[in-house]
Design a protein around this motif. Structure first.
Motif, mmCIF file in Angstrom:
data_model
loop_
_atom_site.group_PDB
_atom_site.id
_atom_site.type_symbol
_atom_site.label_atom_id
_atom_site.label_comp_id
_atom_site.label_asym_id
_atom_site.label_seq_id
_atom_site.Cartn_x
_atom_site.Cartn_y
_atom_site.Cartn_z
ATOM 1 N N GLY A 162 28.753 42.728 1.808
ATOM 2 C CA GLY A 162 28.547 41.347 0.840
ATOM 3 C C GLY A 162 28.842 40.107 2.190
ATOM 4 N N ALA A 163 29.613 40.597 3.055
ATOM 5 C CA ALA A 163 29.661 39.118 3.958
ATOM 6 C C ALA A 163 28.671 38.964 4.668
ATOM 7 C CB ALA A 163 31.134 39.693 4.886
ATOM 8 N N ILE A 164 28.033 39.970 5.047
ATOM 9 C CA ILE A 164 26.699 39.879 6.071
ATOM 10 C C ILE A 164 25.568 39.110 5.030
ATOM 11 C CG2 ILE A 164 24.974 41.145 6.916
ATOM 12 C CD1 ILE A 164 26.867 43.405 7.833
ATOM 13 N N ILE A 165 25.516 39.404 3.666
ATOM 14 C CA ILE A 165 24.442 38.764 2.731
ATOM 15 C C ILE A 165 24.981 37.248 2.470
ATOM 16 C CG2 ILE A 165 23.398 38.596 0.552
ATOM 17 C CD1 ILE A 165 23.839 41.760 0.637
ATOM 18 N N ALA A 166 26.171 37.124 2.544
ATOM 19 C CA ALA A 166 26.436 35.704 2.201
ATOM 20 C C ALA A 166 26.286 35.003 3.518
ATOM 21 C CB ALA A 166 28.032 35.522 1.775
ATOM 22 N N PHE A 167 26.653 35.335 4.808
ATOM 23 C CA PHE A 167 26.606 34.839 5.882
ATOM 24 C C PHE A 167 25.230 34.439 6.449
ATOM 25 C CE2 PHE A 167 31.095 35.610 6.334
ATOM 26 C CZ PHE A 167 31.665 34.335 6.339
ATOM 27 N N SER A 168 24.249 35.459 5.871
ATOM 28 C CA SER A 168 22.966 35.347 6.453
ATOM 29 C C SER A 168 22.389 34.124 5.307
ATOM 30 C CB SER A 168 22.117 36.644 6.080
ATOM 31 O OG SER A 168 21.892 36.829 4.537
ATOM 32 N N ILE A 169 22.842 33.921 4.196
ATOM 33 C CA ILE A 169 22.497 32.904 3.304
ATOM 34 C C ILE A 169 22.665 31.504 3.900
ATOM 35 C CG2 ILE A 169 22.377 31.710 1.172
ATOM 36 C CD1 ILE A 169 22.757 34.381 -0.289
ATOM 37 N N ILE A 170 23.941 31.371 4.401
ATOM 38 C CA ILE A 170 24.472 30.217 4.939
ATOM 39 C C ILE A 170 23.792 30.151 6.479
ATOM 40 C CG2 ILE A 170 26.539 29.081 6.162
ATOM 41 C CD1 ILE A 170 28.222 30.810 4.078
ATOM 42 N N THR A 171 23.483 30.836 7.123
ATOM 43 C CA THR A 171 22.838 30.709 8.565
ATOM 44 C C THR A 171 21.618 30.230 8.264
ATOM 45 O OG1 THR A 171 24.331 32.609 9.415
ATOM 46 C CG2 THR A 171 22.413 31.821 10.816
ATOM 47 N N GLU A 172 20.801 31.018 7.386
ATOM 48 C CA GLU A 172 19.323 30.783 7.215
ATOM 49 C C GLU A 172 19.229 29.323 6.733
ATOM 50 O OE1 GLU A 172 17.607 33.949 4.865
ATOM 51 O OE2 GLU A 172 18.215 35.268 6.474
ATOM 52 N N VAL A 180 21.470 26.586 6.960
ATOM 53 C CA VAL A 180 21.719 25.747 8.092
ATOM 54 C C VAL A 180 20.661 25.434 9.255
ATOM 55 C CG1 VAL A 180 23.390 25.171 10.096
ATOM 56 C CG2 VAL A 180 24.281 25.843 7.938
ATOM 57 N N PHE A 181 20.210 26.661 9.929
ATOM 58 C CA PHE A 181 19.068 26.467 10.714
ATOM 59 C C PHE A 181 17.798 26.536 10.181
ATOM 60 C CE2 PHE A 181 22.930 28.459 13.014
ATOM 61 C CZ PHE A 181 23.143 27.459 13.985
ATOM 62 N N GLN A 182 17.693 26.644 8.877
ATOM 63 C CA GLN A 182 16.402 26.417 8.323
ATOM 64 C C GLN A 182 15.278 27.656 8.831
ATOM 65 O OE1 GLN A 182 14.774 22.597 8.401
ATOM 66 N NE2 GLN A 182 16.241 21.790 7.157
ATOM 67 N N TRP A 183 15.885 28.734 8.848
ATOM 68 C CA TRP A 183 15.113 30.100 9.367
ATOM 69 C C TRP A 183 14.853 30.690 8.111
ATOM 70 C CZ3 TRP A 183 19.287 32.318 12.904
ATOM 71 C CH2 TRP A 183 19.463 31.810 14.113
ATOM 72 N N PRO A 184 13.545 31.091 7.925
ATOM 73 C CA PRO A 184 12.993 31.925 6.801
ATOM 74 C C PRO A 184 13.457 33.429 7.003
ATOM 75 C CG PRO A 184 11.366 31.620 8.351
ATOM 76 C CD PRO A 184 12.208 30.855 8.807
ATOM 77 N N GLY A 185 14.052 33.929 5.702
ATOM 78 C CA GLY A 185 14.350 35.310 5.912
ATOM 79 C C GLY A 185 14.645 35.559 4.546
ATOM 80 N N MET A 186 15.506 36.753 4.241
ATOM 81 C CA MET A 186 15.849 37.382 2.762
ATOM 82 C C MET A 186 16.947 36.394 2.197
ATOM 83 S SD MET A 186 13.560 39.596 2.064
ATOM 84 C CE MET A 186 14.617 40.217 0.386
ATOM 85 N N GLY A 187 17.878 36.191 2.866
ATOM 86 C CA GLY A 187 18.941 35.260 2.659
ATOM 87 C C GLY A 187 18.419 33.877 1.904
#
Length: 131
Positions: A56-66, A68-75
């Protein structure tokens, strides 16, 4: 990952000292049967709990990271899909009539497959990549 490995080791050492493991060895069971058949089952309860929390933490932080840095990804794709689905509520599902659905077999996997395909198609399009 190291947290999970350390937790498995600590739990396994604790479980191997219990009485039922000693009794299983006294019955004549082999080392492998005792370790995998008895000890590992009781070791995995806290390990699965911690793994779920970590996921759950990995998914939450992937959404935040993506975001902030505007990276396309699953988050970022999942947050966009959520906002598209419920635009007025900030992505939260509405409470009230129709909020609770009966169990529909196969629905969750079909929605996940649809979401992955939609994310892949938006990431592959030239307009999504800025040109």
């Amino acid at each position: 990952m190291t947290l999970i490995v350390r937790l498995v080791r600590a739990e396994m050492l604790e479980v191997l000292r219990t009485d039922y493991i000693k009794f299983a060895r006294a019955r004549g069971l082999g080392n492998r049967a005792v370790t995998f058949g008895h000890a590992l089952k009781n070791t995995l309860v806290p390990v699965i709990t911690i793994t779920g929390l970590q996921l759950g933490a990995i998914i939450a932080f992937s959404i935040i990271t993506e975001s902030v840095f505007q990276w396309p990804g699953m988050g970022s794709c999942s947050s966009r899909r959520s906002l598209r689905r419920h635009p007025g509520d900030g992505g939260l599902p509405r409470a009230g009539r129709g909020a609770v659905r009966r169990h529909q077999p196969g629905r969750r996997s079909a929605l996940l497959t649809w979401s992955i395909r939609a994310c892949a198609s938006t990431a592959a399009s030239p307009a999504a990549n800025g040109g």
